[in-house]
Design a protein around this motif. Sequence first.
Motif, PDB file in Angstrom:
ATOM      1  N   PHE A 184       0.770  -0.964   0.056  1.00 55.11           N
ATOM      2  CA  PHE A 184      -0.091  -0.123   0.042  1.00 55.11           C
ATOM      3  C   PHE A 184       0.750   1.284   0.017  1.00 55.11           C
ATOM      4  O   PHE A 184       0.570   2.166  -0.650  1.00 55.11           O
ATOM      5  CB  PHE A 184      -0.912  -0.013   1.310  1.00 55.11           C
ATOM      6  N   PHE A 185       1.961   1.169   0.792  1.00 56.67           N
ATOM      7  CA  PHE A 185       2.704   2.235   0.960  1.00 56.67           C
ATOM      8  C   PHE A 185       3.383   2.735  -0.376  1.00 56.67           C
ATOM      9  O   PHE A 185       3.571   3.616  -0.919  1.00 56.67           O
ATOM     10  CB  PHE A 185       3.879   2.280   2.117  1.00 56.67           C
ATOM     11  N   LEU A 186       3.686   1.426  -1.023  1.00 52.27           N
ATOM     12  CA  LEU A 186       4.674   1.653  -2.205  1.00 52.27           C
ATOM     13  C   LEU A 186       3.848   2.336  -3.313  1.00 52.27           C
ATOM     14  O   LEU A 186       4.076   3.366  -4.215  1.00 52.27           O
ATOM     15  CB  LEU A 186       5.302   0.513  -2.888  1.00 52.27           C
ATOM     16  N   VAL A 187       2.678   1.613  -3.392  1.00 60.61           N
ATOM     17  CA  VAL A 187       1.458   2.183  -4.432  1.00 60.61           C
ATOM     18  C   VAL A 187       1.289   3.600  -4.344  1.00 60.61           C
ATOM     19  O   VAL A 187       1.425   4.464  -5.030  1.00 60.61           O
ATOM     20  CB  VAL A 187       0.393   1.374  -4.543  1.00 60.61           C
ATOM     21  N   SER A 188       0.862   4.058  -2.918  1.00 60.78           N
ATOM     22  CA  SER A 188       0.404   5.250  -2.604  1.00 60.78           C
ATOM     23  C   SER A 188       1.734   6.230  -2.889  1.00 60.78           C
ATOM     24  O   SER A 188       1.533   7.374  -3.172  1.00 60.78           O
ATOM     25  CB  SER A 188      -0.130   5.426  -1.304  1.00 60.78           C
ATOM     26  N   GLY A 189       2.871   5.818  -2.548  1.00 66.99           N
ATOM     27  CA  GLY A 189       3.984   6.733  -2.753  1.00 66.99           C
ATOM     28  C   GLY A 189       4.194   6.867  -4.115  1.00 66.99           C
ATOM     29  O   GLY A 189       4.344   8.137  -4.718  1.00 66.99           O
ATOM     30  N   THR A 190       4.171   5.852  -5.012  1.00 72.35           N
ATOM     31  CA  THR A 190       4.203   6.249  -6.731  1.00 72.35           C
ATOM     32  C   THR A 190       3.101   7.077  -6.837  1.00 72.35           C
ATOM     33  O   THR A 190       3.422   8.173  -7.791  1.00 72.35           O
ATOM     34  CB  THR A 190       4.053   4.833  -7.174  1.00 72.35           C
ATOM     35  N   LEU A 191       1.869   6.939  -6.485  1.00 75.61           N
ATOM     36  CA  LEU A 191       0.623   7.780  -6.753  1.00 75.61           C
ATOM     37  C   LEU A 191       0.904   9.377  -6.519  1.00 75.61           C
ATOM     38  O   LEU A 191       0.810  10.056  -6.977  1.00 75.61           O
ATOM     39  CB  LEU A 191      -0.681   6.952  -6.310  1.00 75.61           C
ATOM     40  N   SER A 192       1.650   9.512  -5.078  1.00 78.23           N
ATOM     41  CA  SER A 192       1.909  10.749  -4.604  1.00 78.23           C
ATOM     42  C   SER A 192       2.527  11.488  -5.711  1.00 78.23           C
ATOM     43  O   SER A 192       2.691  12.774  -5.894  1.00 78.23           O
ATOM     44  CB  SER A 192       2.323  10.675  -3.388  1.00 78.23           C
ATOM     45  N   TRP A 193       3.908  10.600  -5.958  1.00 73.81           N
ATOM     46  CA  TRP A 193       4.654  11.644  -6.789  1.00 73.81           C
ATOM     47  C   TRP A 193       4.195  11.923  -8.072  1.00 73.81           C
ATOM     48  O   TRP A 193       4.375  12.830  -8.425  1.00 73.81           O
ATOM     49  CB  TRP A 193       5.834  10.208  -7.306  1.00 73.81           C
TER      50      TRP A 193
END
Lengths: 344, 466
Positions: free
Chosen positions: B180-189
């Motif tokens: 979840f963190f990786l996906v949302s991190g990518t999306l935040s970027w």
Amino acid sequence: MRLPYLAACLTGLLVLAAGPAAAFQIEEERNFPVADATATLEIISTGDLAIFAPLVEAFQARNPGIAVHYITASSTALMTALYEERAVFDIAMSSAMDLQTKLANDGYALTYTSATTATLPEWARWRDQVFAFTQEPAVAVVSKKAFEGLPMPGNRNELIALLRENPERFEERVGTYDVRSSGLGYLFATQDSRQSESFWRLSEVMGRLRARLYCCSGQMIGDVASGRLAVAYNVIGSYVKFNGNDDTWIVPFKDYTNIMLRTVMIPRTTRQPDLAGRFVDFLTAPENRPAISNLSGLPPIDPETLEVEAALRPIRLGPGLLVFLDQMKRRTFLRAWLSAMVQP
Amino acid sequence: MNQPFKPAISATGSLRRRLIVQLLVIAALLSVVLYVSVSTFARQAAETTQDNILEASAAAISEAARAERDQVFLDIPYSALSMLGAVSEERVFYRVMVDGVTITGYADLPAPEVPPKLRRPSFETTVFRGDEVRVVATVRRITVADETVRLTVLVAQTRAGLAAISLRISIAAAAVGIGFFLVSGTLSWFAARNALRPLDLLAQSVARRGAHDLRPVRSDAPSELVPLLVALNSFMDRLRASLMRTEEFIAEAAHRVRTPLATVRAQAEIALRSVKQPHNRQTMREVIRAVDESSRSAGQLLDHAMVTFRSDNLARTEFDLEELARDTIRGIGPTADLKDIAIRFSAEAGLGKVKGDAILVQSALRNLLDNAVKYSPEESTIEVAIARKGRTARVSVRDQGRGFGDGDVERLKGRFDRGTNVADVVGSGLGLTIVDEVARAHGGSLDLASNERGNGACVFLTLPLA
């Protein structure tokens, strides 16, 4: 041979040393010495030496420098030795699955895992402490001569009918385990009582025929062969040797056949768990199954046969086996069995 | 003016980084919450399952009890214990008590501290025979020989398998949290990049502008950027107005200087004719020459102001470049004749028309020729040629003068910059500036080179064809 134990006694580390002075009753005992022994494997087993000596020797051939001290005891004596006397053994082999389960459940067995034990089917091991290495059916052995003129029974109901209709022929010629003294007999009888109501009717019929009660399968098979017995019920099928004797016959029960799993475990009292593990691996390795079967005559673990034959029911390892070991339950069962089997 | 613009601003942090960091912190918090809640919930679910099986087992044992011959008699059902082995290979213990006295089972199995009530079993996690066990206790009343006794059943099971399940669930929950963190991190970027894209676009569109482009920025911008854009445009408006005023002032000044200069020149010519003394005649000629230079400079200042003014609102009419060039050459003819300079002109046939401001282009050509005449030696030749080059027309002017010298040739296009080798010739330094600005206003270019046929300079003015 005895030197390690003498030393142990002298240093006071071990009071309840296994050996001739043990309180539990030893039936047979043999040393399998080797030159330059580096270790001695202590085995307590319910299996006769005649059957297990070739296995021990095969193990020694594969593991040079290992002496073996083999003790045969009844399943109850084995339980006493490990449970109450905390005797030191590296290997405990027993046909009494319920007692082995109780030992493991109550914390007297060592957990052992290896690539070899992992190959065992799930029903053939429990808690990685109890490992099955044979599957031995409980059968009825009959003398063909005694059944002359009668149809051969195909299931328990037919056997009951035959016994009931021909009391003069079967009077005092029916044999089975004395479940009061034989752990294996008790296991077979209790499992029978779970499988079908016909067990109690059969017991009653056998009681009426004043059945002979035995301690061991070997004697019953011998008495069938000699003609003393017409039927021996709940005998370990794999003990029947047909050497030239075509009178003895195993009834292939179509209703159900209990399969006893002979199991091996490493008692917690062991001081050489690695060596004990090697022996467990030796017994359970799939590649050793043909050799073990040839050497001992015991049928190996064979999941395929069990799948094909629906009537073959291996007794399940697990807490269910503890139920019939319950003091109250055992008393109740023995009372019922006795009132059926020993009639005035 | 042609110095590259260096921002005298040091960045204090980055909007994008700040946005990404904040979004990542939020994502991390949510991941942790997710992990904790999933693993807690799963562990509770697993424990509830074990409790339920234990309770069922205890109930089965309890219900099997009956009164017989003045005592409690218990026939434990096979399923009561075997059900505990159905799911996992746990160790199983039990204990049955009548009014606190053990009648069967493990007499040392500890009862939960909270005693069970009727139909309300109690649970406890404790340690028995070296392993953590979950114990359930149930109680029921049973009447034996006209006396009611309490039958307590304890059933316990080890929790090794449960711990393994909990661990597995925790690992899975952790994996989900990290995922979840990786996906949302990518999306935040991506989100941060998207949110800041209008700002980037605006910065790019302002940075891309030409040096003289002071038109208001007309790009669409999100509402947050509108105030910035309005302020920028108003600033540029003021700058443009200020520049205009300056240019107008210069033009006005030049114009005002030129008229009296023309009068002075006419008077000087008349005086020259009446003066006989060679010494005085020489003086008068120098006066006339100086007046000519001043007038020329004023003219160029005017030209430059005109170029600046007309470039802002460039006329787009089609005109004949060849004809324009001939006119210009004709106009410079008298000046060239003074130095016996021949101007040779050639034009490629079928050149086509140029689109733009003819007045500006003529001014550019005039300045080019003016320069060529000024720096050419006497009795030399200037070659003017127009050739088609792709979608452009290229005017080349070659002279046999002194060339551009060794300095930076591009620098000469700057305002008031003059060559290093022309100190002895009077000049304003505006000529090439005017040409360059005209070329650029038309989307063309001015290129300076040495004359490949011997001495002298070669100048190319490239203009796009219509």
